[in-house]
Design an enzyme around this catalytic site. Structure first.
Site, PDB file in Angstrom:
ATOM      1  CE  LYS A  80      -3.969   2.093   2.323  1.00  0.00           C
ATOM      2  NZ  LYS A  80      -5.005   1.968   3.382  1.00  0.00           N
ATOM      3  CB  SER A 155      -7.445   4.442   1.870  1.00  0.00           C
ATOM      4  OG  SER A 155      -6.967   3.691   2.980  1.00  0.00           O
ATOM      5  CB  SER A 179      -8.990   2.119   4.651  1.00  0.00           C
ATOM      6  OG  SER A 179      -9.416   3.460   4.561  1.00  0.00           O
TER       7      SER A 179
END
Length: 471
Positions: A80, A155, A179
């Site tokens: 990420k 996210s 997220s």
């Protein structure tokens, strides 16, 4: 090699351990899949192919010497883009960090690499991970693999889309207001928000804060548990790290679920609007557990104060993290970050104190609720994947959404409770869009939540439906 990207992490690790596959073959197959599919979905935004192949060659050499192989030996992962990774550009989705190359790994990356993971790049995120729709001015938007005109969530949207299309078999993500869970629901993969402290965080300017956490994503619950076994465990750099070793999550997940007491609600007890096609999947999922022999009832704890507590504590954290940026780079921040930070700067000590009291009250309501039930089933997201051209859904089930947070209540209300929560593939809308089920358990009952998710996954087979773009 064409089937390699479609194998689970556990299958790949077994083949690597048996020398049926080399790490170079596994990494190259995933690099080929990225080259073929990523232009359509824009999930992997930084690629370090040469570095990855060099690491794979070194891994193969260790295996050839007969060295003991770590638990994730040879498994490729794109991390990420909010998780700092040594030597690989990490942008946070912000033009302020477009050329940022960290000189050290943060804790979750450190643990993955020590476990044998081969870093192949970074996955897309919203700017500073704010909002559950993955787009930013550095790399643009990530598309949903099941409908390229739709959002992949966020996210951890790039991570979820990459998993769904076979670009990597495991992914690290993080979750404040959903997220890990929202993108998993949108992309028909698994996302697990563990109990706070289960996965320690470092470096962390708010080291005592218990609202956000890193966690695993995968295509199966068993693979998510495998990654959690590496991410979890104590660390002296985190003051809230739990003592239980991560190895406990490497155990088999099979269990007899007959007789378990399970509550379910399609709308969090009427506290949030939910689109009917999402609510239908939750109801159908509850029936699956009834068929498995569970005692299933429609019930839900009261979420009074959850919205106020979350918004205050989130805004306070934004003020701490981004308050100075309003003074120096306000015009280079997206409007929602400016708004959320300003909300935090207006808070008083009384506001923050009230939020902590409300949060504590919700924790105890959940604690008491779980004396009557073993688990709670809820929608992950209140909507199916929405138009990627929107910044966020502006209406849900006929109700207007005033801010970019409103449509995520079904996830962030659970955040405030402190309970572990799993997003597991549960079904599809009539239009073919994925919908996840949120399985919530008692405080720190992480392994039990994963067990129940595994039982549901085995009973339904929903996760086996791949998007056409992946093939």
């Amino acid at each position: 090699m064409t089937d390699i990207p479609f194998r689970t992490a556990r299958e790949l690790r077994a083949a690597l351990g048996a020398r049926e596959l080399s790490a170079r073959e596994v990494v190259q197959a995933h690099l080929d899949q990225i080259e073929r599919v990523n232009p359509d979905v824009n999930a992997v935004v930084t690629l370090v192919a040469e570095r990855a192949l060099a690491e794979a060659a070194a891994a193969d050499e260790r295996a050839a010497r007969g060295a003991e192989l770590p638990p994730l030996h040879g498994i490729p992962v794109a991390h990420k883009d909010t998780h700092e990774t040594a030597g690989i550009r990490t942008t946070f989705g912000s033009p302020l960090h477009a050329d940022h190359v960290p000189d050290r790994d943060e804790l979750v990356i450190e643990r993955m690499r020590a476990a044998g993971v081969i870093s192949i790049g970074k996955t897309n995120v919203p700017e500073f991970a704010a909002g559950s729709h993955t787009f930013n001015p550095v790399f643009g938007a990530t598309c949903n693999p099941y409908d390229l005109s739709r959002s992949a969530g966020g996210s951890s949207g790039g991570a979820a889309a990459a998993l769904a299309t076979g670009m990597h078999p495991l992914a690290d993500g993080s979750d404040l207001g959903g997220s890990l869970r929202n993108p998993a629901s949108f992309c028909n993969v698994v996302g697990f928000r563990p109990s706070i402290g289960r996965v320690p965080s470092w470096p962390a300017p708010l080291g005592w804060s218990g609202l956000a956490t890193a966690g695993p994503m995968a295509r199966t619950v068993a693979d998510a548990a495998l990654l959690l076994s590496v991410l979890a465990g104590p660390d002296p750099r985190s003051p809230i790290a739990l003592d239980e070793p991560g190895a406990t999550f490497a155990r088999p997940l099979d269990r007899d679920v007959r007789g378990l007491r399970i509550a379910w609600s399609p709308d969090l007890g009427g506290s949030v609007p939910v689109e009917p096609e999402v609510a239908d999947v939750v109801e159908a999922s509850a029936k699956v557990f009834g068929d498995l022999g569970c005692v299933v009832e429609r019930d839900c704890p009261h979420f009074a104060g959850a919205d106020e507590a979350f918004r205050i504590l989130r805004a306070w954290q934004f003020a701490v993290k981004y308050g100075r940026l309003l003074e120096t780079d306000r015009d280079r921040l997206k409007d929602t970050i400016v708004w959320n930070t300003e909300e935090g700067l207006r808070l008083s000590a009384t506001d923050v104190g009230r939020a902590e009291v409300l949060r504590t009250e919700l924790f105890h309501r959940f604690r008491e609720f779980f004396t009557r039930y073993d688990f709670l089933l809820l929608p992950v997201s209140q909507v199916p994947p929405f138009d990627a051209e929107l910044e966020y859904p502006v209406r849900v089930a006929g109700q207007d959404m005033e801010t970019y947070l409103d449509w995520m209540r079904s996830a962030y209300f659970v955040t405030v409770s402190g309970s572990p929560a799993l997003s597991v593939p549960a079904g599809f809308t009539p239009g073919g869009l994925p919908v996840g089920l949120q399985i919530v358990g008692p405080h720190r009952a992480d392994f039990a939540v994963l067990q129940l998710g595994h039982a549901f996954e085995q009973a339904t087979g929903v996760a086996e439906r791949w998007p056409a773009v992946a093939r």
